[in-house]
Design a protein around this motif. Structure first.
Motif, PDB file in Angstrom:
ATOM      1  N   SER A  57       0.829  -1.197   0.000  1.00 33.27           N
ATOM      2  CA  SER A  57       0.000   0.000   0.000  1.00 33.27           C
ATOM      3  C   SER A  57       0.871   1.258   0.000  1.00 33.27           C
ATOM      4  N   CYS A  58       0.425   2.240  -0.776  1.00 31.18           N
ATOM      5  CA  CYS A  58       1.099   3.539  -0.913  1.00 31.18           C
ATOM      6  C   CYS A  58       2.437   3.442  -1.648  1.00 31.18           C
ATOM      7  N   PRO A  63      -1.946   2.664 -11.107  1.00 33.60           N
ATOM      8  CA  PRO A  63      -3.207   2.355 -10.424  1.00 33.60           C
ATOM      9  C   PRO A  63      -3.454   0.846 -10.345  1.00 33.60           C
ATOM     10  N   SER A  68      -8.183  -5.083  -6.505  1.00 32.47           N
ATOM     11  CA  SER A  68      -8.511  -4.112  -5.467  1.00 32.47           C
ATOM     12  C   SER A  68      -8.765  -4.778  -4.116  1.00 32.47           C
ATOM     13  N   TYR A  73      -6.461   0.488  -0.382  1.00 31.00           N
ATOM     14  CA  TYR A  73      -6.454   1.783  -1.062  1.00 31.00           C
ATOM     15  C   TYR A  73      -7.819   2.440  -0.878  1.00 31.00           C
ATOM     16  N   PRO A  74      -7.914   3.749  -0.695  1.00 28.22           N
ATOM     17  CA  PRO A  74      -6.808   4.724  -0.670  1.00 28.22           C
ATOM     18  C   PRO A  74      -6.141   4.862   0.703  1.00 28.22           C
ATOM     19  N   LEU A 106      -4.739   8.065   4.756  1.00 34.13           N
ATOM     20  CA  LEU A 106      -4.360   8.147   3.356  1.00 34.13           C
ATOM     21  C   LEU A 106      -2.837   8.168   3.244  1.00 34.13           C
ATOM     22  N   CYS A 107      -2.344   7.996   2.039  1.00 32.91           N
ATOM     23  CA  CYS A 107      -0.896   7.854   1.863  1.00 32.91           C
ATOM     24  C   CYS A 107      -0.119   9.109   2.250  1.00 32.91           C
ATOM     25  N   ASP A 112      -9.650   9.824   5.647  1.00 31.89           N
ATOM     26  CA  ASP A 112     -11.094   9.844   5.453  1.00 31.89           C
ATOM     27  C   ASP A 112     -11.739   9.250   6.698  1.00 31.89           C
ATOM     28  N   CYS A 165     -13.693   2.536   5.906  1.00 33.62           N
ATOM     29  CA  CYS A 165     -12.828   3.152   4.893  1.00 33.62           C
ATOM     30  C   CYS A 165     -11.755   2.185   4.382  1.00 33.62           C
ATOM     31  N   ASN A 167     -11.033  -0.756   2.033  1.00 34.37           N
ATOM     32  CA  ASN A 167     -11.700  -1.339   0.874  1.00 34.37           C
ATOM     33  C   ASN A 167     -11.712  -2.859   0.854  1.00 34.37           C
TER      34      ASN A 167
END
Length: 294
Positions: A57-58, A63, A68, A73-74, A106-107, A112, A165, A167
């Motif tokens: 991750s990050c 993309p 997924s 992510y994100p 987030l990265c 969020d 949040c 995924n």
């Protein structure tokens, strides 16, 4: 001493990801299910099967499309957050740091909250009971404690604010075998397993840093001890005049899904990730005995 601590961490990691699969799981949305309606679920067993060489991750340069469910992510900068609270602890647990949450920043270090990647749940305890997670509930009632209100309300807040949040906890990632609440069991199982690896009290004790009512410690010594112990960056937060140690946030990236992926200690805090607010010298105060211990 460092070697012993590492062996302890490795043992905890193995036993918690494979064997820290306490009894089973449970479902719950708004209305709690009948206590007798137990639906056994082996924690993490419903998670997607992910390749071992997937991106972290990050750290992806392009993309992620088809995988997924195997790439967080994100919110790929994971924070395992702990509290040292003088009054919030189980009876007799004067050496316990407590678990606050597992947060998907987030990265860039922002975050969020209250997302819609996974459904919200209003009664976490009922969900865990439904899936037979008595051992997990017992652990959480010892180490995942609310400073005010019920523990279950804190767990509800942590899941609905943060886990929604993430995924890879989406129902679609479980396929046809998904039943509501599997994602709840997996989130709390994985957070508890990671917490077991991070014995903050012992890490500080081995550096000569122990609770004391009057002594002040250099913040850099605390930071160094915890980062050496965990292998990654740690954010420290304080109360009072920013001179009373209160929180430790361990920062990780994830290689794979949250459920079954590898947590990799982060070597940086991100553009806005350093939320530390402590003064250069801080107090590390002893726990206050509960009334039922006096």
């Amino acid at each position: 001493m460092t070697q012993a601590l590492s062996l302890r961490g490795l043992f905890s990691y193995a036993s918690n990801l494979l064997s820290q699969i306490p009894a089973a799981l449970v479902d719950s949305t708004s209305a709690p299910l009948p206590p007798s309606d137990v639906q056994p679920y082996y924690p993490l067993s419903g998670a997607p099967s992910c390749p071992l060489d997937g991106p972290m991750s990050c750290h992806n340069s392009t993309p992620i499309a088809d995988d997924s469910c195997c790439f967080v992510y994100p919110g790929g900068r994971m924070l395992l957050t702990q509290f040292w609270d003088q009054k919030t602890h189980a009876g007799g647990a004067e050496t316990d740091w407590t678990l606050h949450g597992l947060w998907p920043d987030l990265c860039d270090g922002t975050y969020d909250q209250f997302c819609h990647m996974t459904p919200q749940f209003n009664n976490i305890t009922a969900v865990l009971e439904h899936y037979g997670q008595d051992d997990l509930i017992e652990f959480m009632n010892r180490f995942w404690l609310a400073a005010s209100g019920s523990n279950s309300r804190l767990w509800q807040h942590e899941f609905n604010k943060h886990a929604t949040c993430i995924n890879t906890l989406a129902p679609a990632c479980y396929g046809e075998l998904h039943t509501p609440g599997m994602e709840v069991v997996d989130y709390f199982t994985r957070a508890s397993a990671l917490f077991r690896m991070l014995d903050t009290y012992s890490a500080l004790e081995r550096a000569g840093i122990v609770p004391h009512s009057r002594r002040h410690y250099p913040l850099v010594d605390i930071q160094t001890a915890l980062e050496k112990f965990s292998g990654g960056r740690v954010v420290l937060r304080c109360t009072g005049r920013r001179d009373v140690l209160h929180e430790a946030w361990y920062v990780y990236f994830v290689k794979g899904s949250l459920q079954s992926g590898e947590f990799v200690p982060a070597q940086d805090l991100g553009r806005e990730g350093n939320a530390g607010n402590c003064a250069p010298w801080v107090k590390y105060l002893p726990k206050i005995p509960r009334e039922d211990e006096l």
